[in-house]
Every structure is written in C-alpha cells, then in structure tokens.
Design a protein around this motif. Structure first.
Motif, PDB file in Angstrom:
ATOM      1  N   SER A   1      10.015  13.364  34.666  1.00  0.00           N
ATOM      2  CA  SER A   1       9.672  12.403  33.623  1.00  0.00           C
ATOM      3  C   SER A   1       8.166  12.386  33.412  1.00  0.00           C
ATOM      4  O   SER A   1       7.399  12.399  34.379  1.00  0.00           O
ATOM      5  N   ASP A   2       7.773  12.360  32.151  1.00  0.00           N
ATOM      6  CA  ASP A   2       6.360  12.186  31.857  1.00  0.00           C
ATOM      7  C   ASP A   2       5.887  10.855  32.434  1.00  0.00           C
ATOM      8  O   ASP A   2       6.648   9.886  32.497  1.00  0.00           O
ATOM      9  N   ASP A   3       4.634  10.804  32.825  1.00  0.00           N
ATOM     10  CA  ASP A   3       4.086   9.545  33.313  1.00  0.00           C
ATOM     11  C   ASP A   3       2.663   9.426  32.777  1.00  0.00           C
ATOM     12  O   ASP A   3       2.186  10.302  32.046  1.00  0.00           O
ATOM     13  N   ARG A   4       2.013   8.337  33.144  1.00  0.00           N
ATOM     14  CA  ARG A   4       0.704   8.074  32.577  1.00  0.00           C
ATOM     15  C   ARG A   4      -0.064   7.200  33.555  1.00  0.00           C
ATOM     16  O   ARG A   4       0.463   6.169  34.010  1.00  0.00           O
ATOM     17  N   LEU A   5      -1.265   7.626  33.872  1.00  0.00           N
ATOM     18  CA  LEU A   5      -2.139   6.769  34.684  1.00  0.00           C
ATOM     19  C   LEU A   5      -2.662   5.659  33.787  1.00  0.00           C
ATOM     20  O   LEU A   5      -3.301   5.927  32.765  1.00  0.00           O
ATOM     21  N   VAL A   6      -2.384   4.409  34.128  1.00  0.00           N
ATOM     22  CA  VAL A   6      -2.774   3.314  33.245  1.00  0.00           C
ATOM     23  C   VAL A   6      -3.870   2.431  33.824  1.00  0.00           C
ATOM     24  O   VAL A   6      -4.551   1.733  33.079  1.00  0.00           O
ATOM     25  N   SER A   7      -4.054   2.450  35.145  1.00  0.00           N
ATOM     26  CA  SER A   7      -5.162   1.664  35.674  1.00  0.00           C
ATOM     27  C   SER A   7      -5.561   2.150  37.055  1.00  0.00           C
ATOM     28  O   SER A   7      -4.792   2.816  37.748  1.00  0.00           O
ATOM     29  N   ALA A   8      -6.790   1.806  37.407  1.00  0.00           N
ATOM     30  CA  ALA A   8      -7.329   2.140  38.719  1.00  0.00           C
ATOM     31  C   ALA A   8      -8.024   0.909  39.271  1.00  0.00           C
ATOM     32  O   ALA A   8      -8.567   0.104  38.504  1.00  0.00           O
ATOM     33  N   ALA A   9      -7.977   0.748  40.572  1.00  0.00           N
ATOM     34  CA  ALA A   9      -8.618  -0.396  41.209  1.00  0.00           C
ATOM     35  C   ALA A   9      -9.232   0.041  42.528  1.00  0.00           C
ATOM     36  O   ALA A   9      -8.728   0.943  43.196  1.00  0.00           O
ATOM     37  N   THR A  10     -10.331  -0.590  42.895  1.00  0.00           N
ATOM     38  CA  THR A  10     -10.995  -0.276  44.156  1.00  0.00           C
ATOM     39  C   THR A  10     -11.809  -1.476  44.615  1.00  0.00           C
ATOM     40  O   THR A  10     -12.276  -2.270  43.791  1.00  0.00           O
ATOM     41  N   ASP A  11     -11.972  -1.579  45.921  1.00  0.00           N
ATOM     42  CA  ASP A  11     -12.869  -2.605  46.467  1.00  0.00           C
ATOM     43  C   ASP A  11     -14.321  -2.139  46.427  1.00  0.00           C
ATOM     44  O   ASP A  11     -15.224  -2.915  46.711  1.00  0.00           O
ATOM     45  N   ALA A  12     -14.535  -0.869  46.088  1.00  0.00           N
ATOM     46  CA  ALA A  12     -15.882  -0.303  46.134  1.00  0.00           C
ATOM     47  C   ALA A  12     -16.738  -0.691  44.935  1.00  0.00           C
ATOM     48  O   ALA A  12     -17.935  -0.451  44.923  1.00  0.00           O
ATOM     49  N   ALA A  13     -16.099  -1.280  43.922  1.00  0.00           N
ATOM     50  CA  ALA A  13     -16.835  -1.625  42.704  1.00  0.00           C
ATOM     51  C   ALA A  13     -16.212  -2.859  42.059  1.00  0.00           C
ATOM     52  O   ALA A  13     -15.053  -3.193  42.307  1.00  0.00           O
ATOM     53  N   ALA A  14     -17.018  -3.501  41.218  1.00  0.00           N
ATOM     54  CA  ALA A  14     -16.525  -4.695  40.523  1.00  0.00           C
ATOM     55  C   ALA A  14     -15.392  -4.328  39.569  1.00  0.00           C
ATOM     56  O   ALA A  14     -14.427  -5.081  39.418  1.00  0.00           O
ATOM     57  N   ARG A  15     -15.513  -3.154  38.927  1.00  0.00           N
ATOM     58  CA  ARG A  15     -14.486  -2.709  37.992  1.00  0.00           C
ATOM     59  C   ARG A  15     -14.262  -1.214  38.138  1.00  0.00           C
ATOM     60  O   ARG A  15     -15.189  -0.470  38.426  1.00  0.00           O
ATOM     61  N   ALA A  16     -13.040  -0.799  37.919  1.00  0.00           N
ATOM     62  CA  ALA A  16     -12.733   0.629  37.802  1.00  0.00           C
ATOM     63  C   ALA A  16     -12.060   0.819  36.455  1.00  0.00           C
ATOM     64  O   ALA A  16     -11.057   0.176  36.155  1.00  0.00           O
ATOM     65  N   GLU A  17     -12.645   1.671  35.623  1.00  0.00           N
ATOM     66  CA  GLU A  17     -12.104   1.903  34.283  1.00  0.00           C
ATOM     67  C   GLU A  17     -11.763   3.378  34.112  1.00  0.00           C
ATOM     68  O   GLU A  17     -12.362   4.247  34.738  1.00  0.00           O
ATOM     69  N   LEU A  18     -10.827   3.632  33.204  1.00  0.00           N
ATOM     70  CA  LEU A  18     -10.479   5.015  32.854  1.00  0.00           C
ATOM     71  C   LEU A  18     -11.353   5.409  31.674  1.00  0.00           C
ATOM     72  O   LEU A  18     -11.316   4.762  30.621  1.00  0.00           O
TER      73      LEU A  18
END
Ligand code: CU
Length: 160
Positions: free
Chosen positions: A54-71
């Motif tokens: 099945s096709d899939d899609r990365l929709v978000s990322a998160a980390t404690d190393a930064a205030a925000r993680a964006e694609l």
C-alpha cells in the motif's frame, strides 16, 4: 506444514522485520546536519522504504531535540532563487518503493534546537505516516558528509 517448514517460515518473518515489530516501513541511512556549530536549526536526511503493498505518506515528524520538526523541501521560485518551503501534505512513499530525503531536496527541518548539534550526537526522531504507522529513527549528526551531485540535482528537479 512440517516442523522444518514452520521454522523456516518463522525465520523468514524475523528477517523481514528486523527493527520494527509491526511495520512494512523502514528508514535507512538517516543522518542530521547543521550549517554551523551555533545554528538554531538543522536538517535530517534519510531514505524511507515501503516494503508493503500500500502506498503511504510521511505526514509528520517529532523530536525532543528541537522546538519543532517540519517537513520541508527546496523549490526554485520564478526568480530562480531556491527557497525552503514546508510541505504540509507530506512525502509520498509508494508501495514497494522508497522516497529519499536528500540534500537540496526534501528534508526534516529541526527548528529551535534544544541544544547545539555536534558531530556524533544522535537525534531521536518519531515519524508518523498517513497509515497510522509510526517509526522511531535515530539520526547521527554527520557534518563530514559531502552532498553527492546526483542527489543534489535529483532534489532540485523532482519538484515535490
Ligand atoms: Cu528546511
């Protein structure tokens, strides 16, 4: 099924899922970079593999190393200047395929680093996919890695 076949089957399942108990998704060759030791932001690159049907899609990322993680990706504007833009729809990872996050193209942007990243540090990243699957990824900081010309050009031209 003979006992011998049962053992083979169990072994095959184990081999197919080396790192993640319930996932047909895998990440290889993850690494993080910062532009300078004092940088407030950084970027993470990797190859996302989809071994499922099945096709899939990365929709978000998160980390404690930064205030925000964006694609993010890089896009050339009409003036020819390449800019980073957030990709709110995420990165498609086709069935039986892969999607490369590479220098000059798609990346996970870390904004507001909790502390400066230096060579050898490891960034723990949680990737969430459209299917609901979640991958935990560790990306070592690799500042010595050269940007291969091929990857760079591919990132500049694939346009998504
Ligand atoms: Cu970016």
């Amino acid at each position: 099924m003979t006992p011998f076949q049962a053992i083979l089957t169990a072994a095959a399942v184990t081999l197919a899922l080396p790192a993640f108990a319930d996932s047909e998704l895998a990440v290889t060759d993850a690494y993080a970079r910062v532009a300078s030791p004092a940088a407030q932001s950084g970027a993470i690159f990797m190859v996302i593999e989809n071994h499922g049907s099945s096709d899939d899609r990365l929709v978000s990322a998160a980390t404690d190393a930064a205030a925000r993680a964006e694609l993010h990706t890089h896009l050339a504007g009409q003036d020819g200047v390449v800019q980073m833009v957030e990709v709110t729809e995420g990165f498609a990872v086709p069935a039986h395929g892969s999607h490369a996050l590479a220098r000059g193209g798609d990346h996970v942007m870390l904004m507001g680093l909790a502390k400066p990243l230096k060579e050898g540090d490891e960034v723990a990243l949680t990737l969430t996919f459209e299917s609901g699957k979640v991958l935990e990824v560790t990306a070592p900081v690799d500042l010595s890695r050269e940007a291969p010309m091929g990857d760079h050009m591919k990132g500049m031209t694939h346009g998504n």
